[in-house]
Design a protein around this motif. Sequence first.
Motif, PDB file in Angstrom:
ATOM      1  N   LEU A 193       0.798  -1.094  -0.106  1.00 18.39           N
ATOM      2  CA  LEU A 193       0.193  -0.184   0.024  1.00 18.39           C
ATOM      3  C   LEU A 193       0.937   1.252  -0.061  1.00 18.39           C
ATOM      4  O   LEU A 193       0.666   2.307  -0.682  1.00 18.39           O
ATOM      5  N   LYS A 194       2.279   1.392   0.706  1.00 18.24           N
ATOM      6  CA  LYS A 194       2.833   2.251   0.810  1.00 18.24           C
ATOM      7  C   LYS A 194       3.372   2.610  -0.728  1.00 18.24           C
ATOM      8  O   LYS A 194       3.565   3.689  -1.362  1.00 18.24           O
ATOM      9  N   MET A 195       3.817   1.579  -1.420  1.00 15.89           N
ATOM     10  CA  MET A 195       4.277   1.738  -2.736  1.00 15.89           C
ATOM     11  C   MET A 195       3.168   2.431  -3.734  1.00 15.89           C
ATOM     12  O   MET A 195       3.412   3.370  -4.654  1.00 15.89           O
ATOM     13  N   ILE A 196       1.977   2.047  -3.591  1.00 17.48           N
ATOM     14  CA  ILE A 196       0.833   2.584  -4.198  1.00 17.48           C
ATOM     15  C   ILE A 196       0.625   3.990  -3.905  1.00 17.48           C
ATOM     16  O   ILE A 196       0.616   4.731  -4.711  1.00 17.48           O
ATOM     17  N   THR A 197       0.367   4.091  -2.661  1.00 15.52           N
ATOM     18  CA  THR A 197       0.311   5.734  -2.256  1.00 15.52           C
ATOM     19  C   THR A 197       1.366   6.695  -2.605  1.00 15.52           C
ATOM     20  O   THR A 197       1.230   7.708  -3.113  1.00 15.52           O
ATOM     21  N   ASP A 198       2.584   5.869  -2.558  1.00 20.25           N
ATOM     22  CA  ASP A 198       3.683   6.781  -2.952  1.00 20.25           C
ATOM     23  C   ASP A 198       4.118   7.167  -4.407  1.00 20.25           C
ATOM     24  O   ASP A 198       4.817   8.134  -4.733  1.00 20.25           O
ATOM     25  N   SER A 199       3.257   6.409  -5.185  1.00 19.50           N
ATOM     26  CA  SER A 199       3.204   6.551  -6.737  1.00 19.50           C
ATOM     27  C   SER A 199       2.248   7.592  -6.983  1.00 19.50           C
ATOM     28  O   SER A 199       2.296   8.200  -8.135  1.00 19.50           O
ATOM     29  N   GLY A 200       1.568   7.974  -6.018  1.00 19.01           N
ATOM     30  CA  GLY A 200       0.443   9.114  -6.313  1.00 19.01           C
ATOM     31  C   GLY A 200      -0.933   8.604  -6.731  1.00 19.01           C
ATOM     32  O   GLY A 200      -1.877   9.272  -6.713  1.00 19.01           O
ATOM     33  N   LEU A 201      -0.933   7.159  -6.668  1.00 16.86           N
ATOM     34  CA  LEU A 201      -2.496   6.672  -6.768  1.00 16.86           C
ATOM     35  C   LEU A 201      -3.266   7.083  -5.274  1.00 16.86           C
ATOM     36  O   LEU A 201      -2.682   6.833  -4.267  1.00 16.86           O
ATOM     37  N   LYS A 202      -4.542   7.265  -5.516  1.00 18.96           N
ATOM     38  CA  LYS A 202      -5.361   7.303  -4.345  1.00 18.96           C
ATOM     39  C   LYS A 202      -6.181   6.230  -4.013  1.00 18.96           C
ATOM     40  O   LYS A 202      -6.607   5.871  -5.004  1.00 18.96           O
TER      41      LYS A 202
ATOM     42  N   GLY B 254      -6.642   7.805 -10.220  1.00 22.46           N
ATOM     43  CA  GLY B 254      -5.614   9.064 -10.468  1.00 22.46           C
ATOM     44  C   GLY B 254      -5.358   9.243 -12.108  1.00 22.46           C
ATOM     45  O   GLY B 254      -6.066   8.571 -12.760  1.00 22.46           O
ATOM     46  N   GLU B 255      -4.455  10.017 -12.318  1.00 22.46           N
ATOM     47  CA  GLU B 255      -4.099  10.339 -13.442  1.00 22.46           C
ATOM     48  C   GLU B 255      -3.386   9.247 -14.175  1.00 22.46           C
ATOM     49  O   GLU B 255      -2.550   8.682 -13.775  1.00 22.46           O
ATOM     50  N   ASN B 256      -4.168   8.696 -15.170  1.00 25.92           N
ATOM     51  CA  ASN B 256      -3.684   7.577 -16.202  1.00 25.92           C
ATOM     52  C   ASN B 256      -3.446   6.486 -14.982  1.00 25.92           C
ATOM     53  O   ASN B 256      -2.490   5.476 -15.226  1.00 25.92           O
ATOM     54  N   ALA B 257      -4.457   6.296 -14.119  1.00 27.68           N
ATOM     55  CA  ALA B 257      -4.411   5.123 -13.183  1.00 27.68           C
ATOM     56  C   ALA B 257      -4.036   3.606 -13.697  1.00 27.68           C
ATOM     57  O   ALA B 257      -3.489   2.930 -12.820  1.00 27.68           O
ATOM     58  N   ILE B 258      -4.717   3.249 -14.689  1.00 26.46           N
ATOM     59  CA  ILE B 258      -4.441   1.899 -14.985  1.00 26.46           C
ATOM     60  C   ILE B 258      -3.160   1.377 -15.457  1.00 26.46           C
ATOM     61  O   ILE B 258      -2.707   0.679 -14.929  1.00 26.46           O
ATOM     62  N   GLU B 259      -2.695   2.168 -16.333  1.00 25.70           N
ATOM     63  CA  GLU B 259      -1.318   2.202 -16.963  1.00 25.70           C
ATOM     64  C   GLU B 259      -0.356   2.219 -15.990  1.00 25.70           C
ATOM     65  O   GLU B 259       0.663   1.565 -15.600  1.00 25.70           O
ATOM     66  N   LYS B 260      -0.514   3.294 -15.039  1.00 26.41           N
ATOM     67  CA  LYS B 260       0.372   3.696 -13.874  1.00 26.41           C
ATOM     68  C   LYS B 260       0.631   2.428 -12.799  1.00 26.41           C
ATOM     69  O   LYS B 260       1.638   2.393 -12.634  1.00 26.41           O
ATOM     70  N   TYR B 261      -0.598   1.971 -12.431  1.00 26.21           N
ATOM     71  CA  TYR B 261      -0.468   0.802 -11.738  1.00 26.21           C
ATOM     72  C   TYR B 261       0.031  -0.405 -12.281  1.00 26.21           C
ATOM     73  O   TYR B 261       0.690  -1.210 -11.689  1.00 26.21           O
ATOM     74  N   ARG B 262      -0.166  -0.559 -13.548  1.00 27.31           N
ATOM     75  CA  ARG B 262       0.550  -1.546 -14.126  1.00 27.31           C
ATOM     76  C   ARG B 262       1.960  -1.750 -14.360  1.00 27.31           C
ATOM     77  O   ARG B 262       2.668  -2.591 -14.178  1.00 27.31           O
ATOM     78  N   VAL B 263       2.494  -0.259 -14.563  1.00 23.90           N
ATOM     79  CA  VAL B 263       4.036  -0.256 -14.345  1.00 23.90           C
ATOM     80  C   VAL B 263       4.479  -0.346 -13.006  1.00 23.90           C
ATOM     81  O   VAL B 263       5.410  -1.041 -12.863  1.00 23.90           O
ATOM     82  N   LEU B 264       3.679   0.030 -12.107  1.00 20.12           N
ATOM     83  CA  LEU B 264       4.155  -0.115 -10.761  1.00 20.12           C
ATOM     84  C   LEU B 264       4.239  -1.475 -10.505  1.00 20.12           C
ATOM     85  O   LEU B 264       5.061  -2.068  -9.680  1.00 20.12           O
ATOM     86  N   MET B 265       3.304  -2.267 -10.839  1.00 21.62           N
ATOM     87  CA  MET B 265       3.208  -3.810 -10.568  1.00 21.62           C
ATOM     88  C   MET B 265       4.614  -4.388 -11.091  1.00 21.62           C
ATOM     89  O   MET B 265       5.041  -5.370 -10.512  1.00 21.62           O
ATOM     90  N   GLY B 266       4.921  -4.056 -12.400  1.00 20.44           N
ATOM     91  CA  GLY B 266       5.811  -4.811 -13.253  1.00 20.44           C
ATOM     92  C   GLY B 266       5.231  -6.015 -13.928  1.00 20.44           C
ATOM     93  O   GLY B 266       4.088  -6.585 -13.872  1.00 20.44           O
TER      94      GLY B 266
END
Length: 139
Positions: free
Chosen positions: A23-32, A78-90
């Motif tokens: 969850l910290k990685m998620i919120t640090d990425s700017g996703l709400k 968030g802005e571009n949340a779908i792609e942003k989270y896919r990048v964050l997951m790897g």
Amino acid sequence: AIEKTFSIIKPDAVKRGLIAEILKMITDSGLKIKGMKMIHMDRAQAEGFYAVHKERPFFGELVDYMISGPVVVSCLEGENAIEKYRVLMGATNPAQAAPGTIRAAYGLDIQNNSCHGSDGPDTAKTEVAYFFNDDELVG
Ligand code: CMP
């Protein structure tokens, strides 16, 4: 554009005490976090969620794994949340995930890969609605 996406912190990660780290990685990425709950899926619920994979050879094992313990489901925004989270997951396979991603940090193998995220706008809508009513998106 501001988007919503759907996330699961999977049983392998919950069992190892990694909810807060992820969850910290998620919120640090700017996703709400718009909505969140811990659930233990039953077989029908997991089969329905992964219905798109039902012809795949790994479907049975995938369902067994997803009901092997509790998970944390959330709706992220968030802005571009779908792609942003896919990048964050790897990458799906942690062995191929880029450094700094959730799966590189915590994933064990292609099945026990610690997290799920929607792969596009249509699945994001379906997946959020599969687990959340509108009045549960309180964030
Ligand atoms: P997820 O992004 O949730 O989508 C389907 C899941 O199936 C995947 O992450 C993995 O947990 C699991 N899985 C198991 N084996 C495979 C495989 N060979 N290819 C893709 N996904 C797999």
